[in-house]
Design a protein around this motif. Structure first.
Motif, PDB file in Angstrom:
ATOM      1  N   PHE A 310       0.854  -1.199   0.000  1.00  0.00           N
ATOM      2  CA  PHE A 310       0.000   0.000   0.000  1.00  0.00           C
ATOM      3  C   PHE A 310       0.884   1.241   0.000  1.00  0.00           C
ATOM      4  N   SER A 311       0.606   2.149  -0.916  1.00  0.00           N
ATOM      5  CA  SER A 311       1.414   3.374  -0.999  1.00  0.00           C
ATOM      6  C   SER A 311       0.508   4.554  -1.320  1.00  0.00           C
ATOM      7  N   PRO A 312       0.999   5.790  -1.143  1.00  0.00           N
ATOM      8  CA  PRO A 312       0.195   6.968  -1.503  1.00  0.00           C
ATOM      9  C   PRO A 312      -0.013   7.045  -3.012  1.00  0.00           C
ATOM     10  N   TYR A 313      -0.957   7.897  -3.413  1.00  0.00           N
ATOM     11  CA  TYR A 313      -1.081   8.221  -4.841  1.00  0.00           C
ATOM     12  C   TYR A 313       0.112   9.088  -5.222  1.00  0.00           C
ATOM     13  N   PRO A 314       0.714   8.822  -6.382  1.00  0.00           N
ATOM     14  CA  PRO A 314       1.847   9.675  -6.789  1.00  0.00           C
ATOM     15  C   PRO A 314       1.353  11.083  -7.096  1.00  0.00           C
ATOM     16  N   SER A 315       2.231  12.034  -6.991  1.00  0.00           N
ATOM     17  CA  SER A 315       1.859  13.409  -7.368  1.00  0.00           C
ATOM     18  C   SER A 315       1.617  13.436  -8.873  1.00  0.00           C
ATOM     19  N   ILE A 316       0.520  14.017  -9.289  1.00  0.00           N
ATOM     20  CA  ILE A 316       0.223  14.036 -10.731  1.00  0.00           C
ATOM     21  C   ILE A 316       0.553  15.379 -11.354  1.00  0.00           C
ATOM     22  N   GLN A 317       0.938  16.327 -10.548  1.00  0.00           N
ATOM     23  CA  GLN A 317       1.254  17.665 -11.061  1.00  0.00           C
ATOM     24  C   GLN A 317       2.606  18.098 -10.506  1.00  0.00           C
ATOM     25  N   ASP A 318       3.428  18.657 -11.372  1.00  0.00           N
ATOM     26  CA  ASP A 318       4.745  19.121 -10.915  1.00  0.00           C
ATOM     27  C   ASP A 318       4.592  20.109  -9.760  1.00  0.00           C
ATOM     28  N   GLY A 319       5.457  19.956  -8.773  1.00  0.00           N
ATOM     29  CA  GLY A 319       5.431  20.874  -7.635  1.00  0.00           C
ATOM     30  C   GLY A 319       4.486  20.447  -6.523  1.00  0.00           C
ATOM     31  N   THR A 320       3.764  19.356  -6.736  1.00  0.00           N
ATOM     32  CA  THR A 320       2.881  18.872  -5.669  1.00  0.00           C
ATOM     33  C   THR A 320       3.446  17.592  -5.072  1.00  0.00           C
ATOM     34  N   LYS A 321       2.840  17.163  -3.975  1.00  0.00           N
ATOM     35  CA  LYS A 321       3.320  15.983  -3.262  1.00  0.00           C
ATOM     36  C   LYS A 321       2.349  14.822  -3.442  1.00  0.00           C
ATOM     37  N   PRO A 322       2.803  13.599  -3.173  1.00  0.00           N
ATOM     38  CA  PRO A 322       1.866  12.474  -3.200  1.00  0.00           C
ATOM     39  C   PRO A 322       0.832  12.642  -2.090  1.00  0.00           C
ATOM     40  N   VAL A 323      -0.312  12.022  -2.268  1.00  0.00           N
ATOM     41  CA  VAL A 323      -1.382  12.151  -1.278  1.00  0.00           C
ATOM     42  C   VAL A 323      -1.911  10.775  -0.885  1.00  0.00           C
ATOM     43  N   VAL A 324      -2.472  10.708   0.305  1.00  0.00           N
ATOM     44  CA  VAL A 324      -3.147   9.499   0.758  1.00  0.00           C
ATOM     45  C   VAL A 324      -4.409   9.936   1.490  1.00  0.00           C
ATOM     46  N   LEU A 325      -5.522   9.290   1.159  1.00  0.00           N
ATOM     47  CA  LEU A 325      -6.759   9.609   1.868  1.00  0.00           C
ATOM     48  C   LEU A 325      -6.665   9.084   3.286  1.00  0.00           C
ATOM     49  N   SER A 326      -6.935   9.943   4.236  1.00  0.00           N
ATOM     50  CA  SER A 326      -6.990   9.550   5.646  1.00  0.00           C
ATOM     51  C   SER A 326      -8.169  10.304   6.244  1.00  0.00           C
ATOM     52  N   ALA A 327      -9.291   9.632   6.349  1.00  0.00           N
ATOM     53  CA  ALA A 327     -10.511  10.377   6.660  1.00  0.00           C
ATOM     54  C   ALA A 327     -11.485   9.567   7.482  1.00  0.00           C
ATOM     55  N   ASP A 328     -12.503  10.283   7.925  1.00  0.00           N
ATOM     56  CA  ASP A 328     -13.593   9.637   8.649  1.00  0.00           C
ATOM     57  C   ASP A 328     -14.390   8.763   7.691  1.00  0.00           C
ATOM     58  N   ASP A 329     -14.837   7.622   8.172  1.00  0.00           N
ATOM     59  CA  ASP A 329     -15.549   6.687   7.299  1.00  0.00           C
ATOM     60  C   ASP A 329     -16.736   6.102   8.043  1.00  0.00           C
ATOM     61  N   SER A 330     -17.667   5.573   7.270  1.00  0.00           N
ATOM     62  CA  SER A 330     -18.895   4.993   7.815  1.00  0.00           C
ATOM     63  C   SER A 330     -19.585   6.025   8.699  1.00  0.00           C
ATOM     64  N   ARG A 331     -20.044   7.065   8.052  1.00  0.00           N
ATOM     65  CA  ARG A 331     -20.702   8.166   8.754  1.00  0.00           C
ATOM     66  C   ARG A 331     -22.208   7.911   8.834  1.00  0.00           C
ATOM     67  N   TYR A 332     -22.786   8.246   9.970  1.00  0.00           N
ATOM     68  CA  TYR A 332     -24.221   8.049  10.160  1.00  0.00           C
ATOM     69  C   TYR A 332     -24.859   9.370  10.582  1.00  0.00           C
ATOM     70  N   ALA A 333     -26.060   9.584  10.069  1.00  0.00           N
ATOM     71  CA  ALA A 333     -26.856  10.745  10.483  1.00  0.00           C
ATOM     72  C   ALA A 333     -28.298  10.293  10.667  1.00  0.00           C
ATOM     73  N   ILE A 334     -28.993  10.954  11.569  1.00  0.00           N
ATOM     74  CA  ILE A 334     -30.427  10.694  11.777  1.00  0.00           C
ATOM     75  C   ILE A 334     -31.192  11.833  11.116  1.00  0.00           C
ATOM     76  N   THR A 335     -32.173  11.491  10.336  1.00  0.00           N
ATOM     77  CA  THR A 335     -32.894  12.537   9.606  1.00  0.00           C
ATOM     78  C   THR A 335     -33.814  13.318  10.550  1.00  0.00           C
ATOM     79  N   ALA A 336     -33.921  14.606  10.265  1.00  0.00           N
ATOM     80  CA  ALA A 336     -34.725  15.487  11.129  1.00  0.00           C
ATOM     81  C   ALA A 336     -36.210  15.151  11.052  1.00  0.00           C
ATOM     82  N   GLU A 337     -36.641  14.562   9.933  1.00  0.00           N
ATOM     83  CA  GLU A 337     -38.058  14.225   9.769  1.00  0.00           C
ATOM     84  C   GLU A 337     -38.376  12.800  10.186  1.00  0.00           C
ATOM     85  N   SER A 338     -37.422  12.129  10.785  1.00  0.00           N
ATOM     86  CA  SER A 338     -37.697  10.776  11.287  1.00  0.00           C
ATOM     87  C   SER A 338     -38.859  10.822  12.278  1.00  0.00           C
TER      88      SER A 338
END
Length: 443
Positions: A310-338
């Protein structure tokens, strides 16, 4: 004073008892109201049915298991799961038609702005949530939390370590090195697809834009400012239609791979299942995916775990760095009209119990977002940490509700099908589609 209040309270209770006694019937008199009360007590309570709406295909089976457990532990409440492939668009129809689920994994800024979710800011589970995840769960406009994530996820390039070792390849952090790796696979292992694209599944292509093209914007602006730029559609910062901007560059790079024959020929018709099968059986050297794919890879080939890199995505534009998604996952919300918000909260609390979070994390091979959960979430812990250190960490994109990852993916399908004469045409069309969706809810 406290004794006086207590005395008054007791006096009040006694007075009510006396009044009840004066107005009551004798013991042997028929008492219609009492009979009605008994009938009410003996009548079976109506079962509350909760609708759980999700677009997460990889967790459908697990959620069915958890729902079965919840239903058995909570007589009187029955949760039903509905999965939709194009969940972002389907929920828009549901909100418009009144067929609104009680709890959902589809959480978008426009719907937050429209007050379609319950405010969860005062729920008791927040002290257990990782601070960084709580920050990502916080609405940038109101500072409140309308969603909670159960896990942290990562996405990047998955590669076959055995093939890399055989060919003497190293993880690529630049576009030139990335292309060189793909070319080496093509030249020396003609039976192996260098990178396998699951183009029939529009969400996988939408992710390419979200991680690669938007990755340029996210690393340039940082987490908070980039979220604000996407949410407020700050075109001078997004630069969607700019020549050699993030979208134009992304389109050029993808067409480079296609033109050089470095992706599968059936990229437009291959499914997510085809992609997993090809990678887990060594017929593809690389794929772009998130940690959610690991469980399925190990189902296909249990011995494959030591060969997954497993590795980051390579930089696709000169002058930028490789990136890796590191984020919140499996998000839940309760609907206001429930119609059943308390029962929906009860189901949410059940999902957030440590034992259920542990089960979820280990099933999904994804780190838990809660500090009180210890889970053996998979074989890629060490490599994931390395990737997080070598790439810029980026979050998911806050897209307008009318322009989901599926919609973006369908545009990438058109790109690969040759429907744009130039990469800049694609970039301009992408901006038009984004603007149209954004303006639909910002009049």
């Amino acid at each position: 004073m406290r004794r006086k209040k207590l005395g008054l309270l007791l006096s009040g209770v006694m007075m009510l008892g006396l009044l009840a006694g004066c107005g009551g019937k004798s013991a042997d008199s028929p008492n219609p109201s009492s009979s009605a009360g008994m009938a009410q007590e003996t009548a079976p309570k109506e079962t509350v049915k909760l609708k759980f709406f999700t677009g997460k295909v990889e967790t459908v089976d697990l959620m069915n298991t958890l729902i079965q457990k919840f239903n058995s532990e909570n007589p009187g409440i029955e949760v039903e799961q509905e999965y939709q492939k194009d969940a972002s668009n389907v929920i828009k129809v549901k909100f418009a038609s009144g067929d609104i689920p009680d709890i959902t994994t589809v959480v978008e800024q426009d719907y937050i702005d429209q007050g379609k979710y319950l405010d969860l800011s005062n729920e008791p589970f927040w002290p257990r949530v990782l601070p960084a995840v709580k920050e990502l769960s916080t609405d940038v406009k109101s500072g409140k939390q309308y969603q909670v994530a159960t896990n942290v996820t990562m996405a990047g390039i998955f590669y076959n370590k055995k093939i890399f070792q055989e060919l003497g390849l190293k993880e690529a952090l630049t576009w030139d090195d990335f292309k060189a790796n793909l070319q080496a696979v093509k030249d020396k292992k003609p039976d192996v697809t260098p990178i396998f694209i699951a183009g029939r599944e529009s969400w996988t292509l939408g992710h390419l834009i979200e991680f690669l093209a938007h990755g340029i914007i996210k690393q340039d602006l940082g987490v908070k400012s980039s979220r604000e730029a996407f949410i407020n559609n700050e075109s001078d910062k997004l630069k969607f239609d700019q020549e050699n901007g993030p979208i134009d560059t992304f389109a050029k790079r993808l067409l480079e791979l296609q033109g050089a024959g470095l992706m599968n020929k059936d990229a437009l018709t291959a499914t997510y299942d085809n992609q997993k099968e090809a990678f887990a059986t060594g017929k593809a050297a690389m794929i772009s995916q998130g940690m959610w794919v690991v469980a399925d890879l190990l189902k296909i080939s249990p011995d494959f775990q030591n060969d997954i890199g497993f590795s980051p995505y390579p930089s696709i534009q000169d002058g930028t760095k490789p990136v890796v998604l590191s984020a919140d996952d499996s998000r839940y919300a309760i609907t206001a009209e429930s119609k059943h918000p308390e029962e929906a909260k009860k189901f949410l609390e059940f999902l957030l119990q440590p034992e259920n979070l542990k089960t979820y994390s280990e099933f999904l091979k994804s780190p838990p977002a809660f500090t009180d959960v210890t889970a053996d979430w998979g074989p890629l812990k060490e490599q994931a940490n390395q990737a997080l250190n070598s790439g810029v960490n980026i979050a998911f994109t806050d897209s307008p509700s009318g322009f989901s990852g599926d919609d973006a993916g369908r545009m990438v399908q058109e790109l690969l099908a040759g429907q744009y004469s130039a990469s800049l045409d694609f970039a301009k069309a992408y901006k038009d589609a984004w603007d149209k969706a954004w303006k639909a809810t910002h009049r």
